[in-house]
Design a protein around this motif. Sequence first.
Motif, PDB file in Angstrom:
ATOM      1  N   GLY A   1     -16.213  66.985  63.333  1.00  0.00           N
ATOM      2  CA  GLY A   1     -16.203  68.409  63.661  1.00  0.00           C
ATOM      3  C   GLY A   1     -14.846  68.998  63.984  1.00  0.00           C
ATOM      4  O   GLY A   1     -14.759  70.030  64.628  1.00  0.00           O
ATOM      5  N   VAL A   2     -13.756  68.369  63.561  1.00  0.00           N
ATOM      6  CA  VAL A   2     -12.420  68.899  63.825  1.00  0.00           C
ATOM      7  C   VAL A   2     -11.837  69.474  62.537  1.00  0.00           C
ATOM      8  O   VAL A   2     -12.201  69.074  61.444  1.00  0.00           O
ATOM      9  N   ALA A   3     -10.902  70.413  62.703  1.00  0.00           N
ATOM     10  CA  ALA A   3     -10.317  71.074  61.538  1.00  0.00           C
ATOM     11  C   ALA A   3      -9.216  70.250  60.890  1.00  0.00           C
ATOM     12  O   ALA A   3      -8.930  70.419  59.712  1.00  0.00           O
ATOM     13  N   ALA A   4      -8.580  69.358  61.634  1.00  0.00           N
ATOM     14  CA  ALA A   4      -7.492  68.563  61.081  1.00  0.00           C
ATOM     15  C   ALA A   4      -7.525  67.167  61.679  1.00  0.00           C
ATOM     16  O   ALA A   4      -7.998  66.971  62.804  1.00  0.00           O
ATOM     17  N   LEU A   5      -7.026  66.223  60.930  1.00  0.00           N
ATOM     18  CA  LEU A   5      -6.923  64.847  61.378  1.00  0.00           C
ATOM     19  C   LEU A   5      -5.451  64.531  61.647  1.00  0.00           C
ATOM     20  O   LEU A   5      -4.557  65.213  61.169  1.00  0.00           O
ATOM     21  N   TYR A   6      -5.207  63.509  62.407  1.00  0.00           N
ATOM     22  CA  TYR A   6      -3.836  63.113  62.704  1.00  0.00           C
ATOM     23  C   TYR A   6      -3.398  62.031  61.744  1.00  0.00           C
ATOM     24  O   TYR A   6      -4.215  61.231  61.325  1.00  0.00           O
ATOM     25  N   PRO A   7      -2.156  61.978  61.294  1.00  0.00           N
ATOM     26  CA  PRO A   7      -1.013  62.718  61.825  1.00  0.00           C
ATOM     27  C   PRO A   7      -1.002  64.174  61.359  1.00  0.00           C
ATOM     28  O   PRO A   7      -1.408  64.489  60.248  1.00  0.00           O
ATOM     29  N   LEU A   8      -0.541  65.019  62.225  1.00  0.00           N
ATOM     30  CA  LEU A   8      -0.458  66.450  61.974  1.00  0.00           C
ATOM     31  C   LEU A   8       0.991  66.865  62.185  1.00  0.00           C
ATOM     32  O   LEU A   8       1.565  66.572  63.228  1.00  0.00           O
ATOM     33  N   SER A   9       1.573  67.511  61.203  1.00  0.00           N
ATOM     34  CA  SER A   9       2.948  68.001  61.330  1.00  0.00           C
ATOM     35  C   SER A   9       2.893  69.490  61.657  1.00  0.00           C
ATOM     36  O   SER A   9       2.248  70.256  60.946  1.00  0.00           O
ATOM     37  N   ARG A  10       3.559  69.874  62.751  1.00  0.00           N
ATOM     38  CA  ARG A  10       3.592  71.278  63.143  1.00  0.00           C
ATOM     39  C   ARG A  10       5.021  71.664  63.453  1.00  0.00           C
ATOM     40  O   ARG A  10       5.755  70.917  64.089  1.00  0.00           O
TER      41      ARG A  10
ATOM     42  N   LEU B   1       3.883  76.601  61.214  1.00  0.00           N
ATOM     43  CA  LEU B   1       3.847  75.923  59.923  1.00  0.00           C
ATOM     44  C   LEU B   1       3.145  74.588  60.139  1.00  0.00           C
ATOM     45  O   LEU B   1       3.478  73.860  61.076  1.00  0.00           O
ATOM     46  N   PHE B   2       2.187  74.260  59.278  1.00  0.00           N
ATOM     47  CA  PHE B   2       1.422  73.023  59.433  1.00  0.00           C
ATOM     48  C   PHE B   2       1.399  72.238  58.138  1.00  0.00           C
ATOM     49  O   PHE B   2       1.392  72.806  57.045  1.00  0.00           O
ATOM     50  N   LYS B   3       1.361  70.926  58.278  1.00  0.00           N
ATOM     51  CA  LYS B   3       1.073  70.025  57.167  1.00  0.00           C
ATOM     52  C   LYS B   3      -0.135  69.209  57.615  1.00  0.00           C
ATOM     53  O   LYS B   3      -0.028  68.332  58.468  1.00  0.00           O
ATOM     54  N   LEU B   4      -1.294  69.557  57.082  1.00  0.00           N
ATOM     55  CA  LEU B   4      -2.553  68.925  57.465  1.00  0.00           C
ATOM     56  C   LEU B   4      -2.824  67.765  56.525  1.00  0.00           C
ATOM     57  O   LEU B   4      -2.956  67.951  55.311  1.00  0.00           O
ATOM     58  N   GLN B   5      -2.885  66.570  57.067  1.00  0.00           N
ATOM     59  CA  GLN B   5      -3.086  65.366  56.273  1.00  0.00           C
ATOM     60  C   GLN B   5      -4.473  64.809  56.545  1.00  0.00           C
ATOM     61  O   GLN B   5      -4.779  64.444  57.674  1.00  0.00           O
ATOM     62  N   TYR B   6      -5.277  64.781  55.527  1.00  0.00           N
ATOM     63  CA  TYR B   6      -6.626  64.231  55.616  1.00  0.00           C
ATOM     64  C   TYR B   6      -6.622  62.903  54.863  1.00  0.00           C
ATOM     65  O   TYR B   6      -6.460  62.881  53.652  1.00  0.00           O
ATOM     66  N   THR B   7      -6.780  61.799  55.577  1.00  0.00           N
ATOM     67  CA  THR B   7      -6.775  60.484  54.943  1.00  0.00           C
ATOM     68  C   THR B   7      -8.132  59.819  55.124  1.00  0.00           C
ATOM     69  O   THR B   7      -8.745  59.916  56.181  1.00  0.00           O
ATOM     70  N   LYS B   8      -8.565  59.175  54.077  1.00  0.00           N
ATOM     71  CA  LYS B   8      -9.825  58.430  54.059  1.00  0.00           C
ATOM     72  C   LYS B   8     -11.014  59.280  54.498  1.00  0.00           C
ATOM     73  O   LYS B   8     -11.770  58.914  55.385  1.00  0.00           O
ATOM     74  N   ILE B   9     -11.141  60.455  53.872  1.00  0.00           N
ATOM     75  CA  ILE B   9     -12.288  61.308  54.161  1.00  0.00           C
ATOM     76  C   ILE B   9     -13.312  61.164  53.043  1.00  0.00           C
ATOM     77  O   ILE B   9     -12.979  60.788  51.926  1.00  0.00           O
ATOM     78  N   LEU B  10     -14.540  61.479  53.356  1.00  0.00           N
ATOM     79  CA  LEU B  10     -15.649  61.330  52.414  1.00  0.00           C
ATOM     80  C   LEU B  10     -15.742  62.530  51.469  1.00  0.00           C
ATOM     81  O   LEU B  10     -15.180  63.597  51.744  1.00  0.00           O
TER      82      LEU B  10
END
Length: 119
Positions: free
Chosen positions: A10-19, A47-56
Amino acid sequence: MAALPAVRNGVAALYPLSRSRAFVTTVKQFCDDTEQRWVSQGAGLALFKLQYTKILAPDVNALLAFWRTARGAYDATWSVDLAGVTYNNMYFTDDNFALTEVGPGLFSVTLACAQWRQN
């Protein structure tokens, strides 16, 4: 205002998150080629870089549907809620949705976005 969809847990972004922050600067150049500069907006733009790793796949489909709704970098009217702070007036800085399959049924996506004006 549309909001970036939530993914795993239920979160909008996963870590690592670059801001980072960008500041709108006004430059006044004079006839003798000297300059005067000042920040024209107070707190700066996010400014954001949202990294989603290993998501379904369902999370990828939700992100892709939202990205298509925002028409890539065209729409700048959505928001993202990160750590209890809502950032409005966001846009994607890239027109490419780069999707990588990292395992069976697992995907990675990186989305870069920025504010175009403060809340």
